[in-house]
Scaffold this motif. Structure first.
Motif, PDB file in Angstrom:
ATOM      1  N   ALA A  61       2.528   3.395  -7.653  1.00 33.50           N
ATOM      2  CA  ALA A  61       1.347   3.801  -6.891  1.00 33.50           C
ATOM      3  C   ALA A  61       0.962   2.668  -5.928  1.00 33.50           C
ATOM      4  CB  ALA A  61       0.189   4.106  -7.848  1.00 33.50           C
ATOM      5  N   PRO A  62       0.210   2.991  -4.875  1.00 35.43           N
ATOM      6  CA  PRO A  62      -0.221   1.945  -3.947  1.00 35.43           C
ATOM      7  C   PRO A  62      -0.921   0.794  -4.675  1.00 35.43           C
ATOM      8  CG  PRO A  62      -0.741   4.103  -3.058  1.00 35.43           C
ATOM      9  CD  PRO A  62      -0.264   4.313  -4.472  1.00 35.43           C
ATOM     10  N   ASN A  63      -0.602  -0.424  -4.242  1.00 36.07           N
ATOM     11  CA  ASN A  63      -1.235  -1.656  -4.719  1.00 36.07           C
ATOM     12  C   ASN A  63      -0.902  -2.047  -6.157  1.00 36.07           C
ATOM     13  OD1 ASN A  63      -2.576  -2.097  -2.189  1.00 36.07           O
ATOM     14  ND2 ASN A  63      -3.925  -0.417  -2.772  1.00 36.07           N
ATOM     15  N   ASP A  64       0.101  -1.407  -6.785  1.00 35.85           N
ATOM     16  CA  ASP A  64       0.544  -1.833  -8.108  1.00 35.85           C
ATOM     17  C   ASP A  64       1.679  -2.844  -7.949  1.00 35.85           C
ATOM     18  OD1 ASP A  64      -1.261  -0.343  -9.534  1.00 35.85           O
ATOM     19  OD2 ASP A  64       0.171   1.209 -10.142  1.00 35.85           O
ATOM     20  N   SER A  65       1.621  -3.924  -8.710  1.00 36.80           N
ATOM     21  CA  SER A  65       2.657  -4.953  -8.680  1.00 36.80           C
ATOM     22  C   SER A  65       3.920  -4.403  -9.347  1.00 36.80           C
ATOM     23  CB  SER A  65       2.173  -6.201  -9.426  1.00 36.80           C
ATOM     24  OG  SER A  65       3.213  -7.141  -9.509  1.00 36.80           O
ATOM     25  N   HIS A  66       5.076  -4.662  -8.728  1.00 32.71           N
ATOM     26  CA  HIS A  66       6.333  -4.162  -9.273  1.00 32.71           C
ATOM     27  C   HIS A  66       7.521  -4.988  -8.794  1.00 32.71           C
ATOM     28  CE1 HIS A  66       5.793  -2.334  -5.355  1.00 32.71           C
ATOM     29  NE2 HIS A  66       7.114  -2.189  -5.286  1.00 32.71           N
ATOM     30  N   GLY A  67       8.573  -4.966  -9.587  1.00 25.90           N
ATOM     31  CA  GLY A  67       9.809  -5.651  -9.240  1.00 25.90           C
ATOM     32  C   GLY A  67      10.880  -5.275 -10.244  1.00 25.90           C
ATOM     33  N   ILE A  68      12.108  -5.722  -9.982  1.00 26.49           N
ATOM     34  CA  ILE A  68      13.212  -5.462 -10.900  1.00 26.49           C
ATOM     35  C   ILE A  68      14.127  -6.682 -10.896  1.00 26.49           C
ATOM     36  CG2 ILE A  68      14.596  -4.255  -9.166  1.00 26.49           C
ATOM     37  CD1 ILE A  68      15.518  -2.375 -11.497  1.00 26.49           C
ATOM     38  N   PHE A  69      14.591  -7.051 -12.106  1.00 25.34           N
ATOM     39  CA  PHE A  69      15.458  -8.212 -12.300  1.00 25.34           C
ATOM     40  C   PHE A  69      16.712  -7.739 -13.022  1.00 25.34           C
ATOM     41  CE2 PHE A  69      16.998 -11.680 -14.989  1.00 25.34           C
ATOM     42  CZ  PHE A  69      17.125 -12.696 -14.059  1.00 25.34           C
TER      43      PHE A  69
ATOM     44  N   VAL B 230       0.814  -1.226   0.000  1.00 29.49           N
ATOM     45  CA  VAL B 230       0.000   0.000   0.000  1.00 29.49           C
ATOM     46  C   VAL B 230       0.843   1.269   0.000  1.00 29.49           C
ATOM     47  CG1 VAL B 230      -1.963  -1.121   1.123  1.00 29.49           C
ATOM     48  CG2 VAL B 230      -0.251   0.055   2.514  1.00 29.49           C
ATOM     49  N   ASP B 231       2.153   1.135   0.145  1.00 30.52           N
ATOM     50  CA  ASP B 231       3.025   2.307   0.183  1.00 30.52           C
ATOM     51  C   ASP B 231       3.297   2.820  -1.229  1.00 30.52           C
ATOM     52  OD1 ASP B 231       3.170   1.336   2.755  1.00 30.52           O
ATOM     53  OD2 ASP B 231       5.217   0.592   2.544  1.00 30.52           O
ATOM     54  N   GLU B 232       3.488   4.139  -1.341  1.00 25.54           N
ATOM     55  CA  GLU B 232       3.997   4.711  -2.575  1.00 25.54           C
ATOM     56  C   GLU B 232       5.507   4.505  -2.574  1.00 25.54           C
ATOM     57  OE1 GLU B 232       2.027   8.525  -4.007  1.00 25.54           O
ATOM     58  OE2 GLU B 232       1.789   8.630  -1.823  1.00 25.54           O
ATOM     59  N   GLU B 233       6.104   4.470  -3.779  1.00 25.57           N
ATOM     60  CA  GLU B 233       7.529   4.154  -3.830  1.00 25.57           C
ATOM     61  C   GLU B 233       8.155   4.721  -5.100  1.00 25.57           C
ATOM     62  OE1 GLU B 233       9.728   0.161  -2.546  1.00 25.57           O
ATOM     63  OE2 GLU B 233       8.350  -0.154  -4.202  1.00 25.57           O
ATOM     64  N   TYR B 234       9.408   5.182  -4.964  1.00 19.65           N
ATOM     65  CA  TYR B 234      10.235   5.549  -6.110  1.00 19.65           C
ATOM     66  C   TYR B 234      11.440   4.632  -6.125  1.00 19.65           C
ATOM     67  CZ  TYR B 234       7.848  10.047  -6.751  1.00 19.65           C
ATOM     68  OH  TYR B 234       6.924  11.025  -6.990  1.00 19.65           O
TER      69      TYR B 234
ATOM     70  N   THR C  98      20.425   2.489 -16.453  1.00 19.48           N
ATOM     71  CA  THR C  98      21.029   3.516 -15.603  1.00 19.48           C
ATOM     72  C   THR C  98      20.334   4.848 -15.840  1.00 19.48           C
ATOM     73  OG1 THR C  98      23.159   2.396 -15.627  1.00 19.48           O
ATOM     74  CG2 THR C  98      23.174   4.739 -15.074  1.00 19.48           C
ATOM     75  N   GLY C  99      19.918   5.496 -14.767  1.00 18.86           N
ATOM     76  CA  GLY C  99      19.251   6.792 -14.842  1.00 18.86           C
ATOM     77  C   GLY C  99      17.740   6.715 -14.892  1.00 18.86           C
ATOM     78  N   ASP C 100      17.178   5.528 -15.124  1.00 21.10           N
ATOM     79  CA  ASP C 100      15.717   5.386 -15.167  1.00 21.10           C
ATOM     80  C   ASP C 100      15.143   5.380 -13.755  1.00 21.10           C
ATOM     81  OD1 ASP C 100      16.066   5.101 -17.885  1.00 21.10           O
ATOM     82  OD2 ASP C 100      15.458   2.990 -17.962  1.00 21.10           O
ATOM     83  N   MET C 101      13.919   5.897 -13.641  1.00 16.25           N
ATOM     84  CA  MET C 101      13.232   5.930 -12.353  1.00 16.25           C
ATOM     85  C   MET C 101      11.810   5.416 -12.535  1.00 16.25           C
ATOM     86  SD  MET C 101      12.518   9.120  -9.751  1.00 16.25           S
ATOM     87  CE  MET C 101      14.191   9.218  -9.149  1.00 16.25           C
ATOM     88  N   LEU C 102      11.354   4.670 -11.535  1.00 15.87           N
ATOM     89  CA  LEU C 102       9.993   4.125 -11.535  1.00 15.87           C
ATOM     90  C   LEU C 102       9.245   4.699 -10.340  1.00 15.87           C
ATOM     91  CD1 LEU C 102       7.785   2.003 -12.387  1.00 15.87           C
ATOM     92  CD2 LEU C 102       8.959   0.400 -10.857  1.00 15.87           C
ATOM     93  N   TYR C 103       8.048   5.222 -10.578  1.00 15.06           N
ATOM     94  CA  TYR C 103       7.130   5.568  -9.487  1.00 15.06           C
ATOM     95  C   TYR C 103       6.118   4.446  -9.401  1.00 15.06           C
ATOM     96  CZ  TYR C 103       3.050   7.301  -7.077  1.00 15.06           C
ATOM     97  OH  TYR C 103       1.982   7.418  -6.220  1.00 15.06           O
TER      98      TYR C 103
END
Length: 156
Positions: free
Chosen positions: A126-134, A94-98, A119-124
């Motif tokens: 929103a609460p309850n959105d599925s996200h990850g990084i590989f 439920v948290d917002e995140e950058y 390199t240099g990319d940023m992701l915002y």
């Protein structure tokens, strides 16, 4: 036997009550007023001072964890992910995140879709959105993250 048992129980109860009193005093100021919860203060935290969490193929450095003037449960940190790994599978909260990639490259996973993470990319997020990084690259992928829950105004 009953007298010894009662004495033992009373002594234990006195220890518990004493501990509760000490805790209550620690939560009040010298005038007996309830203290405000601790909030993060302006400060520099070095990488050597950050709390380190190890994962399979990744390390997370927690620089700040706690409440701020305008948020609760804030986390600011940095992850280093080795090639072929992720710090954890895509997830939801439920948290917002950058998240900001400061070196390396890989793949973002956002709501079931994948996008390049360079390199240099940023992701915002929103609460309850599925996200990850590989880390699909050849060198460690380093990203910085800031996450928080906004404090809600009181309903007075």
């Amino acid at each position: 036997m009953i007298t010894k048992t009662l004495s033992f129980l009373i002594a234990g109860l006195m220890c518990v009550l004493s501990s509760l009193s000490t805790q209550a005093l620690a939560e009040t100021d010298p005038q007996g007023l309830k203290k405000e919860p601790d909030i993060l203060q302006t400060q520099v935290v070095t990488r050597q001072q950050a709390q380190v969490s190890h994962y399979d193929g990744a390390v997370f450095y927690s620089y700040f964890v706690g409440d701020t003037v305008g948020s609760t449960g804030a986390i600011a940190g940095m992850a280093v992910i080795e090639p072929g790994y992720e710090i954890h599978p895509p997830h939801v909260h439920v948290d917002e995140e950058y998240l900001n990639v400061v070196s390396g490259n890989g793949q973002w996973s956002v709501n079931g879709e994948t996008f390049p993470a360079n390199t240099g990319d940023m992701l915002y997020v929103a609460p309850n959105d599925s996200h990850g990084i590989f880390n699909s690259g050849k060198i460690p992928l380093v990203f910085v993250v800031s996450r928080w829950k906004s404090q809600q105004p009181s309903s007075e």
